[in-house]
Design a protein around this motif. Structure first.
Motif, PDB file in Angstrom:
ATOM      1  N   HIS A   1       1.183   3.051   8.041  1.00  0.00           N
ATOM      2  CA  HIS A   1       1.348   1.609   8.218  1.00  0.00           C
ATOM      3  C   HIS A   1       0.069   1.044   8.832  1.00  0.00           C
ATOM      4  O   HIS A   1      -0.344   1.478   9.903  1.00  0.00           O
ATOM      5  CB  HIS A   1       2.538   1.310   9.117  1.00  0.00           C
ATOM      6  CG  HIS A   1       3.853   1.485   8.429  1.00  0.00           C
ATOM      7  ND1 HIS A   1       4.654   0.445   8.079  1.00  0.00           N
ATOM      8  CD2 HIS A   1       4.486   2.605   7.997  1.00  0.00           C
ATOM      9  CE1 HIS A   1       5.745   0.901   7.471  1.00  0.00           C
ATOM     10  NE2 HIS A   1       5.657   2.215   7.413  1.00  0.00           N
TER      11      HIS A   1
ATOM     12  N   ARG B   1      -0.261  -1.071   3.761  1.00  0.00           N
ATOM     13  CA  ARG B   1       0.199   0.306   3.860  1.00  0.00           C
ATOM     14  C   ARG B   1      -0.750   1.196   3.069  1.00  0.00           C
ATOM     15  O   ARG B   1      -1.394   0.726   2.129  1.00  0.00           O
ATOM     16  CB  ARG B   1       1.631   0.449   3.333  1.00  0.00           C
ATOM     17  CG  ARG B   1       2.690  -0.187   4.206  1.00  0.00           C
ATOM     18  CD  ARG B   1       4.041  -0.122   3.523  1.00  0.00           C
ATOM     19  NE  ARG B   1       5.139  -0.532   4.383  1.00  0.00           N
ATOM     20  CZ  ARG B   1       5.497  -1.792   4.587  1.00  0.00           C
ATOM     21  NH1 ARG B   1       4.845  -2.769   3.965  1.00  0.00           N
ATOM     22  NH2 ARG B   1       6.506  -2.089   5.393  1.00  0.00           N
TER      23      ARG B   1
ATOM     24  N   ARG C   1       7.130  -2.422  -5.900  1.00  0.00           N
ATOM     25  CA  ARG C   1       8.312  -2.870  -6.634  1.00  0.00           C
ATOM     26  C   ARG C   1       8.628  -1.880  -7.751  1.00  0.00           C
ATOM     27  O   ARG C   1       7.738  -1.443  -8.479  1.00  0.00           O
ATOM     28  CB  ARG C   1       8.084  -4.263  -7.233  1.00  0.00           C
ATOM     29  CG  ARG C   1       7.993  -5.373  -6.203  1.00  0.00           C
ATOM     30  CD  ARG C   1       7.854  -6.744  -6.860  1.00  0.00           C
ATOM     31  NE  ARG C   1       6.613  -6.839  -7.616  1.00  0.00           N
ATOM     32  CZ  ARG C   1       6.533  -7.106  -8.920  1.00  0.00           C
ATOM     33  NH1 ARG C   1       7.637  -7.289  -9.612  1.00  0.00           N
ATOM     34  NH2 ARG C   1       5.366  -7.200  -9.521  1.00  0.00           N
TER      35      ARG C   1
ATOM     36  N   ARG D   1       5.353  -4.308  -0.059  1.00  0.00           N
ATOM     37  CA  ARG D   1       6.053  -3.123  -0.534  1.00  0.00           C
ATOM     38  C   ARG D   1       5.920  -3.033  -2.047  1.00  0.00           C
ATOM     39  O   ARG D   1       5.790  -4.052  -2.732  1.00  0.00           O
ATOM     40  CB  ARG D   1       7.538  -3.176  -0.148  1.00  0.00           C
ATOM     41  CG  ARG D   1       7.771  -3.032   1.345  1.00  0.00           C
ATOM     42  CD  ARG D   1       9.252  -3.110   1.654  1.00  0.00           C
ATOM     43  NE  ARG D   1       9.515  -2.911   3.072  1.00  0.00           N
ATOM     44  CZ  ARG D   1      10.710  -3.023   3.626  1.00  0.00           C
ATOM     45  NH1 ARG D   1      11.760  -3.326   2.875  1.00  0.00           N
ATOM     46  NH2 ARG D   1      10.870  -2.829   4.918  1.00  0.00           N
TER      47      ARG D   1
ATOM     48  N   ARG E   1      11.777  -4.758  -4.764  1.00  0.00           N
ATOM     49  CA  ARG E   1      10.962  -4.097  -3.752  1.00  0.00           C
ATOM     50  C   ARG E   1      11.735  -2.917  -3.143  1.00  0.00           C
ATOM     51  O   ARG E   1      12.935  -3.007  -2.905  1.00  0.00           O
ATOM     52  CB  ARG E   1      10.574  -5.076  -2.648  1.00  0.00           C
ATOM     53  CG  ARG E   1       9.500  -6.071  -3.080  1.00  0.00           C
ATOM     54  CD  ARG E   1       9.003  -6.878  -1.911  1.00  0.00           C
ATOM     55  NE  ARG E   1      10.035  -7.776  -1.398  1.00  0.00           N
ATOM     56  CZ  ARG E   1       9.889  -8.526  -0.301  1.00  0.00           C
ATOM     57  NH1 ARG E   1       8.775  -8.454   0.391  1.00  0.00           N
ATOM     58  NH2 ARG E   1      10.851  -9.313   0.090  1.00  0.00           N
ATOM     59  N   ILE E   2      11.025  -1.805  -2.914  1.00  0.00           N
ATOM     60  CA  ILE E   2      11.650  -0.603  -2.355  1.00  0.00           C
ATOM     61  C   ILE E   2      11.064  -0.327  -0.974  1.00  0.00           C
ATOM     62  O   ILE E   2       9.909  -0.671  -0.681  1.00  0.00           O
ATOM     63  CB  ILE E   2      11.451   0.616  -3.272  1.00  0.00           C
ATOM     64  CG1 ILE E   2       9.957   0.942  -3.437  1.00  0.00           C
ATOM     65  CG2 ILE E   2      12.104   0.396  -4.624  1.00  0.00           C
ATOM     66  CD1 ILE E   2       9.700   2.221  -4.210  1.00  0.00           C
ATOM     67  N   SER E   3      11.858   0.275  -0.134  1.00  0.00           N
ATOM     68  CA  SER E   3      11.421   0.595   1.224  1.00  0.00           C
ATOM     69  C   SER E   3      10.469   1.790   1.217  1.00  0.00           C
ATOM     70  O   SER E   3      10.346   2.506   0.218  1.00  0.00           O
ATOM     71  CB  SER E   3      12.633   0.903   2.107  1.00  0.00           C
ATOM     72  OG  SER E   3      13.284   2.072   1.643  1.00  0.00           O
ATOM     73  N   ASP E   4       9.821   1.987   2.344  1.00  0.00           N
ATOM     74  CA  ASP E   4       8.924   3.144   2.464  1.00  0.00           C
ATOM     75  C   ASP E   4       9.691   4.451   2.324  1.00  0.00           C
ATOM     76  O   ASP E   4       9.208   5.409   1.713  1.00  0.00           O
ATOM     77  CB  ASP E   4       8.204   3.106   3.820  1.00  0.00           C
ATOM     78  CG  ASP E   4       7.271   1.921   3.949  1.00  0.00           C
ATOM     79  OD1 ASP E   4       6.826   1.418   2.902  1.00  0.00           O
ATOM     80  OD2 ASP E   4       7.008   1.495   5.085  1.00  0.00           O
ATOM     81  N   GLN E   5      10.909   4.511   2.896  1.00  0.00           N
ATOM     82  CA  GLN E   5      11.715   5.713   2.792  1.00  0.00           C
ATOM     83  C   GLN E   5      12.097   5.984   1.342  1.00  0.00           C
ATOM     84  O   GLN E   5      12.112   7.134   0.889  1.00  0.00           O
ATOM     85  CB  GLN E   5      12.976   5.569   3.657  1.00  0.00           C
ATOM     86  CG  GLN E   5      13.813   6.829   3.760  1.00  0.00           C
ATOM     87  CD  GLN E   5      13.057   7.986   4.377  1.00  0.00           C
ATOM     88  OE1 GLN E   5      12.286   7.794   5.326  1.00  0.00           O
ATOM     89  NE2 GLN E   5      13.264   9.185   3.855  1.00  0.00           N
TER      90      GLN E   5
END
Length: 638
Positions: free
Chosen positions: A556, A561, A603, A601, A608-612
């Motif tokens: 981060h 990122r 896509r 983030r 959009r998808i999270s980092d996890q």
């Protein structure tokens, strides 16, 4: 005591204690509420408890080590006591340290904004709960588990002569009879009082003797008597308790603490590491204190059992058996490894291995004099030390006996104990091959499932709406606003500037337009494309195999990122074409890795998808690539 142990067990609690004492002194000079005074004293007391637990644990381990050196009975006694006390000490250490840190942070909340304090306190409590659950899973491994053995139970009806032979030896050496005899093709002779799990969910309890048919076919009756007498000798005295309660639990404690320490070192949870590391070092210190003691009494235990083995047969047979078994083990293990790898599907391993040994000969026993024989839950002294303890000379006659040629009849040795040794060999060989095939099929199915879990193609794009887009848009609006206001002010109409509706409409339009124009093309470009075996995207000239990726991590940054892919050192770096406007991957030659910086983030399918989710996606596709590679190798081998 090493420096790292002293740092975690004494320096950390001491620092927390000193800081908490400072808080107590501050609470006496500054007007704070009673709750904060209690927190200061609580942090001081809990840190002191953690320090006291460290001192007590080290004293307890050192004292237990001294007592355990007196006798094997005392070793078992103090170990059983420590086995139940150590988890309590480790858990107490975690709770005391975690709550001490909680109290220290809570006291400091007097000078910190409440929302910040609340988040920090919740984080500390979450770390404490997580650490306790980790310790709970670690303690579960302290208990002995069943030993898995591939073989079949030999009843008195199916193998009467074998049971009669074992009964004769037990009576001769004054040892109790085993409750069960297990026949198998893997491993060597051993006894255990630990639970044994056979195939088809058959569980055996009590005293168990494992009788390896392969080894029994290649040694003499006297050597077999010496080995079985040695093993039956372990059922005498405290050896049964040692085998059942000590050896497997002691080994499990060491493995569980090491596994937990390794998992903790790979975890990015630094606060959790701070809380739980002292307890792990406490457990590690306990294991190290017992290592030398266990080795000493294990040697004494094996020497005593060798004397019983010599009583069951004779000293010469016992000495030759100690060299004969490792001398034939090379060929046996080589063939068994061929079976395990799927390269060999032998109908009868006894005849096959006997044929190999007749052609290539038995290995020179001299090379095994310093070898320590393996056992499922224990270690043995060197072969030379054991023969010397028997009082038998290590001479050429002993070497010739141990290296004698294999009999032309592969079942000659087995006829002593079985009416139909060929049927026994065929049955156990088929059982081994079927078990290997079953495990191979399960592994193949698992590989196919791993491949299927990954999507055939995944396309990831950078989000067109990101913090930087708003910064650029806001900068444009502010710049335009300043110029416009300056124009109105020069005409003496500064107040009229803020009353014009078109100013606000123009500002909003300018904000959205500038952000859209700046990121329009970049938001449409494919940043990353994943298949089940390769990776491509912005800047990649050729597709890059996912099996080249050793590890990856998402960093981060302040406004962005970074996805960093570490590559194996033996693979060449990919060819890239960097676009100044669209960005893309960059090569870091010194670290031998690829780096992708992106804003907001990524896509997937417009969402959009999270980092996890990104980490899970990459991990799934890398595992699928390796699974596909292994499947292709298996197909090629066949």
């Amino acid at each position: 005591m090493n420096k790292r142990l002293a740092l975690w067990l004494f320096a950390l609690p001491s620092l927390l204690f000193a800081y908490a004492v400072g808080q107590v002194l501050r609470s006496q000079h500054y007007p704070v509420g009673d709750i904060y005074r209690y927190l200061a004293w609580g942090g001081c007391g809990l840190a002191g408890i953690a320090l006291a637990l460290s001192i007590f644990a080290i004293w307890k381990c050192n004292r237990s080590g001294k007592l355990a050196r007196q006798s094997r009975e005392m070793m078992l006694k103090v170990f059983n006591a420590c086995r139940y006390q150590l988890p309590l000490l480790m858990a107490g250490q975690v709770v005391a340290l975690g709550l001490s840190i909680f109290c220290i942070f809570a006291y400091e909340s007097y000078w910190i904004d409440f929302p910040v304090f609340l988040l920090v306190e919740l984080a500390v409590l979450a770390v404490l709960v997580r650490a306790l659950f980790r310790l709970k899973s670690c303690f579960a491994l302290f208990n002995a588990s069943a030993c898995d053995v591939l073989g079949e139970q030999a009843s008195r009806q199916s193998a009467p002569r074998l049971w009669a032979f074992v009964e004769e030896l037990a009576a001769k050496v004054g040892a109790p009879l085993p409750d069960h005899i297990v026949l198998g093709m893997t491993g060597c002779f051993f006894v255990t009082s630990q639970s044994v799990a056979l195939q088809d969910d058959v569980m055996l309890e009590g005293r168990i003797l494992y009788f390896p048919v392969l080894y029994a076919a290649l040694i003499s009756r006297e050597e077999a008597a010496a080995i079985l007498g040695h093993e039956l000798g372990h059922f005498t005295g405290e050896d049964t308790e040692y085998s059942l309660h000590f050896a497997p639990i002691y080994a499990g404690m060491g493995r569980s603490i090491d596994a937990m320490a390794e998992a903790l070192s790979d975890d990015g949870d630094y606060i959790g590491r701070l809380v739980i590391s002292p307890s792990l070092y406490m457990g590690g210190y306990f294991i190290r204190q017992f290592d030398h003691i266990v080795h000493h009494w294990s040697r004494v235990r094996e020497f005593a059992a060798d004397q019983i083995g010599a009583k069951a047969a004779n000293v010469a047979a016992c000495a030759s058996a100690l060299l004969r078994v490792p001398a034939i083990s090379d060929t046996i293990e080589r063939r068994l490894n061929d079976v395990y790898s799927g390269k060999l599907k032998a109908e009868n391993l006894v005849t096959l291995i006997a044929y190999d040994l007749r052609n290539v000969g038995v290995s020179d026993p001299r090379q095994f004099l310093e070898q320590q024989q393996e056992h499922p839950t224990d270690t043995h002294p060197s072969t030379r030390a054991r023969i010397e303890a028997l009082g038998h000379p290590i001479d050429e006659a002993l070497m010739r006996t141990a290296a004698r040629p294999v009999d032309d009849d592969p079942y000659h040795g087995l006829r002593e104990w079985f009416d139909d040794p060929r049927a026994v060999a065929l049955r156990l060989s088929r059982q081994l091959v079927e078990a290997v095939e079953g495990r191979e099929q399960e592994h193949t199915n698992a590989l196919i499932q791993t491949v299927d879990q990954a999507d055939e193609v995944v396309t990831l794009r950078e989000s067109s709406i990101s913090p930087l887009s708003w910064i650029v848009a806001a900068s444009c609006v502010i710049g335009i606003g300043i110029l416009s206001y300056h124009g109105y002010a020069s005409q003496g109409k500064a107040e009229a500037f803020f009353q014009e509706p078109f100013v606000w409409l123009a500002g909003a339009a300018a904000a959205f337009l500038s952000g859209y124009l700046f990121f329009r093309k970049k938001g449409k470009s494919v940043v990353l494309r994943l298949t089940r075996d390769s990776l491509s995207g912005i800047g990649f000239i050729d597709e890059f195999s996912l099996t080249n990726i050793k590890s990856f991590v998402v960093f981060h940054r302040f406004w962005s990122r970074e996805l960093r892919l570490s590559l194996a050192r033996d693979v060449p770096l990919p060819r890239l074409r960097y676009n100044m406007r669209l960005g893309g991957f960059k090569v870091r030659k010194r670290e031998h890795c690829l780096s992708l910086c992106y804003r907001g983030r990524l896509r997937k399918d417009g969402v959009r998808i999270s980092d996890q989710a990104l980490i899970q996606l990459l991990d799934t596709h890398i595992q699928a690539a390796w699974a596909g590679y292994e499947l292709s190798q298996r197909t090629g081998d066949r």
